[in-house]
Design a protein around this motif. Structure first.
Motif, PDB file in Angstrom:
ATOM      1  N   VAL A  89      50.142  22.169  40.185  1.00  0.00           N
ATOM      2  CA  VAL A  89      50.268  22.081  41.635  1.00  0.00           C
ATOM      3  C   VAL A  89      49.596  23.270  42.306  1.00  0.00           C
ATOM      4  CG1 VAL A  89      51.900  22.125  43.554  1.00  0.00           C
ATOM      5  CG2 VAL A  89      52.348  20.658  41.587  1.00  0.00           C
ATOM      6  N   GLN A  90      49.837  24.463  41.792  1.00  0.00           N
ATOM      7  CA  GLN A  90      49.234  25.650  42.379  1.00  0.00           C
ATOM      8  C   GLN A  90      47.712  25.590  42.309  1.00  0.00           C
ATOM      9  OE1 GLN A  90      50.575  28.090  44.038  1.00  0.00           O
ATOM     10  NE2 GLN A  90      52.725  28.257  43.474  1.00  0.00           N
ATOM     11  N   GLN A  91      47.176  25.220  41.150  1.00  0.00           N
ATOM     12  CA  GLN A  91      45.737  25.265  40.939  1.00  0.00           C
ATOM     13  C   GLN A  91      44.994  24.110  41.603  1.00  0.00           C
ATOM     14  OE1 GLN A  91      44.679  25.755  36.788  1.00  0.00           O
ATOM     15  NE2 GLN A  91      46.258  27.309  36.472  1.00  0.00           N
ATOM     16  N   GLN A  92      45.626  22.937  41.670  1.00  0.00           N
ATOM     17  CA  GLN A  92      44.915  21.756  42.125  1.00  0.00           C
ATOM     18  C   GLN A  92      45.291  21.299  43.526  1.00  0.00           C
ATOM     19  OE1 GLN A  92      45.099  18.649  39.128  1.00  0.00           O
ATOM     20  NE2 GLN A  92      44.863  20.121  37.466  1.00  0.00           N
ATOM     21  N   SER A 105      55.455  28.311  46.996  1.00  0.00           N
ATOM     22  CA  SER A 105      55.926  28.660  45.663  1.00  0.00           C
ATOM     23  C   SER A 105      56.820  27.541  45.156  1.00  0.00           C
ATOM     24  CB  SER A 105      56.697  29.984  45.687  1.00  0.00           C
ATOM     25  OG  SER A 105      57.871  29.871  46.487  1.00  0.00           O
ATOM     26  N   MET A 106      57.217  27.646  43.874  1.00  0.00           N
ATOM     27  CA  MET A 106      58.018  26.581  43.271  1.00  0.00           C
ATOM     28  C   MET A 106      59.137  27.155  42.418  1.00  0.00           C
ATOM     29  SD  MET A 106      55.165  23.697  42.342  1.00  0.00           S
ATOM     30  CE  MET A 106      56.481  22.509  42.076  1.00  0.00           C
ATOM     31  N   SER A 107      59.868  28.114  42.980  1.00  0.00           N
ATOM     32  CA  SER A 107      61.000  28.685  42.258  1.00  0.00           C
ATOM     33  C   SER A 107      61.978  29.286  43.244  1.00  0.00           C
ATOM     34  CB  SER A 107      60.528  29.774  41.284  1.00  0.00           C
ATOM     35  OG  SER A 107      60.025  30.886  42.006  1.00  0.00           O
ATOM     36  N   ARG A 108      63.205  29.479  42.791  1.00  0.00           N
ATOM     37  CA  ARG A 108      64.197  30.153  43.624  1.00  0.00           C
ATOM     38  C   ARG A 108      63.745  31.568  43.936  1.00  0.00           C
ATOM     39  NH1 ARG A 108      68.377  33.673  43.259  1.00  0.00           N
ATOM     40  NH2 ARG A 108      70.211  33.274  44.604  1.00  0.00           N
ATOM     41  N   PRO A 144      69.813  24.841  40.167  1.00  0.00           N
ATOM     42  CA  PRO A 144      69.604  23.565  39.484  1.00  0.00           C
ATOM     43  C   PRO A 144      68.452  22.708  39.988  1.00  0.00           C
ATOM     44  CG  PRO A 144      71.939  23.965  39.708  1.00  0.00           C
ATOM     45  CD  PRO A 144      71.249  25.059  40.458  1.00  0.00           C
ATOM     46  N   TYR A 145      68.297  22.568  41.302  1.00  0.00           N
ATOM     47  CA  TYR A 145      67.264  21.655  41.784  1.00  0.00           C
ATOM     48  C   TYR A 145      65.860  22.247  41.673  1.00  0.00           C
ATOM     49  CZ  TYR A 145      70.865  18.411  43.097  1.00  0.00           C
ATOM     50  OH  TYR A 145      71.916  17.529  43.037  1.00  0.00           O
ATOM     51  N   TYR A 146      65.750  23.530  41.430  1.00  0.00           N
ATOM     52  CA  TYR A 146      64.440  24.093  41.099  1.00  0.00           C
ATOM     53  C   TYR A 146      64.047  23.738  39.668  1.00  0.00           C
ATOM     54  CZ  TYR A 146      64.165  26.774  45.414  1.00  0.00           C
ATOM     55  OH  TYR A 146      64.073  27.133  46.745  1.00  0.00           O
ATOM     56  N   ARG A 147      65.012  23.276  38.874  1.00  0.00           N
ATOM     57  CA  ARG A 147      64.704  22.860  37.506  1.00  0.00           C
ATOM     58  C   ARG A 147      64.248  21.401  37.441  1.00  0.00           C
ATOM     59  NH1 ARG A 147      68.755  23.006  33.993  1.00  0.00           N
ATOM     60  NH2 ARG A 147      70.490  23.320  35.416  1.00  0.00           N
ATOM     61  N   VAL A 148      64.238  20.717  38.578  1.00  0.00           N
ATOM     62  CA  VAL A 148      63.590  19.405  38.703  1.00  0.00           C
ATOM     63  C   VAL A 148      62.537  19.567  39.809  1.00  0.00           C
ATOM     64  CG1 VAL A 148      65.392  17.916  37.770  1.00  0.00           C
ATOM     65  CG2 VAL A 148      65.576  18.676  40.133  1.00  0.00           C
ATOM     66  N   PRO A 149      61.467  20.302  39.520  1.00  0.00           N
ATOM     67  CA  PRO A 149      60.543  20.741  40.578  1.00  0.00           C
ATOM     68  C   PRO A 149      59.865  19.604  41.329  1.00  0.00           C
ATOM     69  CG  PRO A 149      59.600  21.113  38.399  1.00  0.00           C
ATOM     70  CD  PRO A 149      61.037  20.753  38.186  1.00  0.00           C
ATOM     71  N   GLY A 183      61.508  21.326  44.298  1.00  0.00           N
ATOM     72  CA  GLY A 183      61.222  22.702  43.926  1.00  0.00           C
ATOM     73  C   GLY A 183      60.284  23.507  44.790  1.00  0.00           C
ATOM     74  N   VAL A 184      59.840  22.982  45.939  1.00  0.00           N
ATOM     75  CA  VAL A 184      58.797  23.665  46.709  1.00  0.00           C
ATOM     76  C   VAL A 184      59.384  24.486  47.860  1.00  0.00           C
ATOM     77  CG1 VAL A 184      56.698  23.346  48.102  1.00  0.00           C
ATOM     78  CG2 VAL A 184      57.135  21.856  46.129  1.00  0.00           C
ATOM     79  N   ASN A 185      58.769  25.633  48.124  1.00  0.00           N
ATOM     80  CA  ASN A 185      59.070  26.457  49.302  1.00  0.00           C
ATOM     81  C   ASN A 185      57.756  26.771  50.007  1.00  0.00           C
ATOM     82  OD1 ASN A 185      61.730  27.081  47.970  1.00  0.00           O
ATOM     83  ND2 ASN A 185      60.434  28.379  46.679  1.00  0.00           N
ATOM     84  N   SER A 186      57.811  26.968  51.322  1.00  0.00           N
ATOM     85  CA  SER A 186      56.642  27.491  52.039  1.00  0.00           C
ATOM     86  C   SER A 186      57.005  27.752  53.486  1.00  0.00           C
ATOM     87  CB  SER A 186      55.448  26.529  51.981  1.00  0.00           C
ATOM     88  OG  SER A 186      55.491  25.576  53.033  1.00  0.00           O
ATOM     89  N   ASN A 187      56.081  28.374  54.208  1.00  0.00           N
ATOM     90  CA  ASN A 187      56.258  28.493  55.654  1.00  0.00           C
ATOM     91  C   ASN A 187      55.792  27.217  56.340  1.00  0.00           C
ATOM     92  OD1 ASN A 187      53.400  28.639  55.863  1.00  0.00           O
ATOM     93  ND2 ASN A 187      53.424  30.877  55.893  1.00  0.00           N
TER      94      ASN A 187
END
Length: 297
Positions: free
Chosen positions: A236-239, A250-253, A278-283, A287-291
Motif C-alpha cells: 500500500v505504501q509503495q504502490q 500510516s497503517m499502525s497504531r 486489534p483492528y490494526y491487525r486486520v489492516p 488499519g489506515v490513518n491520515s490527515n
C-alpha cells in the motif's frame, strides 16, 4: 544522495526548510527532473503528484464556502462534538480543507488540516483499490473463487470455493454480521479466526445477501501480499500512498499516536477512549490513518 535516494529539484515553498530542519542528510545533490525520474520512477511520480494535495480556490464553483465554514464552526460547538476535519473536492481538485474543535476534549489543542485521524472502516476502500489494481494488471480475477488467492480463508459449507473476490470486497460471503469480531478484540490472531469462520453456520449462499465483515474482509490483505510479494502495508505504501503524495498516511497504531497532531477517539459523552490494537491487525479492514488532505486525495 544518501542511501541511494535521489532528490528532484522542487519549487514548492518550504521543502528546503524541511530538509534543513531535519538535518538527516549529509548533503543534497540536486538532479534534473528527467534524471530523477530515470533513477526512481516511483519517487518521480510522487513529486509530480504533490500538487494534487494543494487547495485550488480557482476551482470553486457551486458551493458557498463561507456559509459552509460558518456551519462547521457551529457544529464543532455542539455538546457532543469534540473535533472534526473536512475536505471538499470540486471539479476534481481539493477546494477546501478545514479543522474544527479539539483533538482531545478540554485540551485546547486545535484540529487542523494536518491533524491525523484514524480511518477505521474507511480503510476498506484502500484494500479494494489495491485488489482492483491487481485485477487491472491481470493478476487477480474478481469473479474467481476467493480460495484461489486467499487460501487461509474458510467459509461455512466450503463456500470459499463458491464466493468470489468480488463477494469478499462487497460483504456477500454468507456470514452473520461482524463474524468473530469479539474474538479479535480478545486478542486472537486474525489468521486463526479466518480459518474458524468455516465452522460457523451460513445465513445465505455467497452473493445472495449482504452482511458486514472485518475478519473475513481482511483476506484482501492476504490477496495483496500474495500477488505482490510484499506485506500488505509495504504494498500500500509503495504502490498507492507514496505515488499519489499521501505523506501523512500510516497503517499502525504507533503511526497514529506518534503523529505531531492526532485526534483521540471519544465516547458520545466526550470521554476520551483508548486506541486499541486489534483492528490494526486486520489492516485491510481498519488499519489506515491520515490527515484530511490525504483522505481527500
Amino acid at each position: 544522495r544518501r542511501g541511494g535516494i535521489v532528490l528532484k529539484k522542487l519549487t514548492i515553498a518550504g521543502v528546503g526548510s524541511v530538509l534543513l530542519v531535519t538535518g538527516s542528510l549529509t548533503f543534497v545533490r540536486v538532479v534534473p527532473e528527467e534524471a530523477a525520474a530515470a533513477a526512481n520512477p516511483v519517487q518521480a511520480a510522487a513529486a509530480a503528484n504533490l500538487h494534487l494535495g494543494e487547495v485550488v480556490a480557482t476551482e470553486r464553483r457551486r458551493i458557498d464556502y463561507a456559509r459552509l465554514d460558518a456551519r462547521l464552526k457551529r457544529m464543532a460547538e455542539e455538546p457532543t462534538m469534540v473535533g472534526l476535519a473536512v475536505g471538499v473536492i470540486e471539479n476534481g481538485r481539493i477546494t477546501f480543507l478545514g479543522g474544527y474543535g479539539e483533538t482531545l476534549a478540554g485540551s485546547g489543542e486545535r484540529v487542523t488540516p494536518e491533524t491525523v485521524f484514524r480511518w477505521a472502516s474507511v480503510s476498506k476502500g484502500v484494500a479494494s483499490t489495491m485488489v482492483a489494481k491487481l485485477a487491472e494488471q491481470g493478476k487477480v480475477s474478481l469473479q474467481a473463487p476467493v480460495a484461489r488467492y486467499a487460501p487461509g480463508l474458510r467459509l461455512p459449507a466450503g463456500y470459499e470455493h463458491r464466493a468470489t473476490v468480488s463477494d469478499l470486497l462487497s460483504h456477500r460471503l454468507g456470514l452473520y454480521r461482524n463474524a468473530l469480531d469479539n474474538k479479535l478484540e480478545e486478542g486472537l490472531p486474525p489468521s486463526l479466526l479466518r480459518a474458524e469462520l468455516g465452522t460457523l453456520n451460513p445465513i445465505c449462499p455467497p452473493g445472495t445477501c449482504w452482511s458486514y465483515q472485518n475478519i473475513a474482509f481482511d483476506a484482501a490483505s492476504d490477496i495483496v501480499a500474495q500477488q505482490t510479494g510484499l506485506s500488505f502495508e509495504q504494498a500500500v505504501q509503495q504502490q498507492l500512498f507514496y505515488p499519489i503524495g499521501m505523506t501523512s498516511a500510516s497503517m499502525s497504531r504507533e503511526g497514529l499516536v506518534t503523529a505531531r497532531s492526532w485526534a483521540r477517539p471519544h465516547s458520545v459523552g466526550r470521554r476520551p477512549l483508548e486506541v486499541l490494537e486489534p483492528y490494526y491487525r486486520v489492516p485491510a479492514a481498519g488499519g489506515v490513518n491520515s490527515n484530511i488532505k490525504d483522505l481527500a486525495l
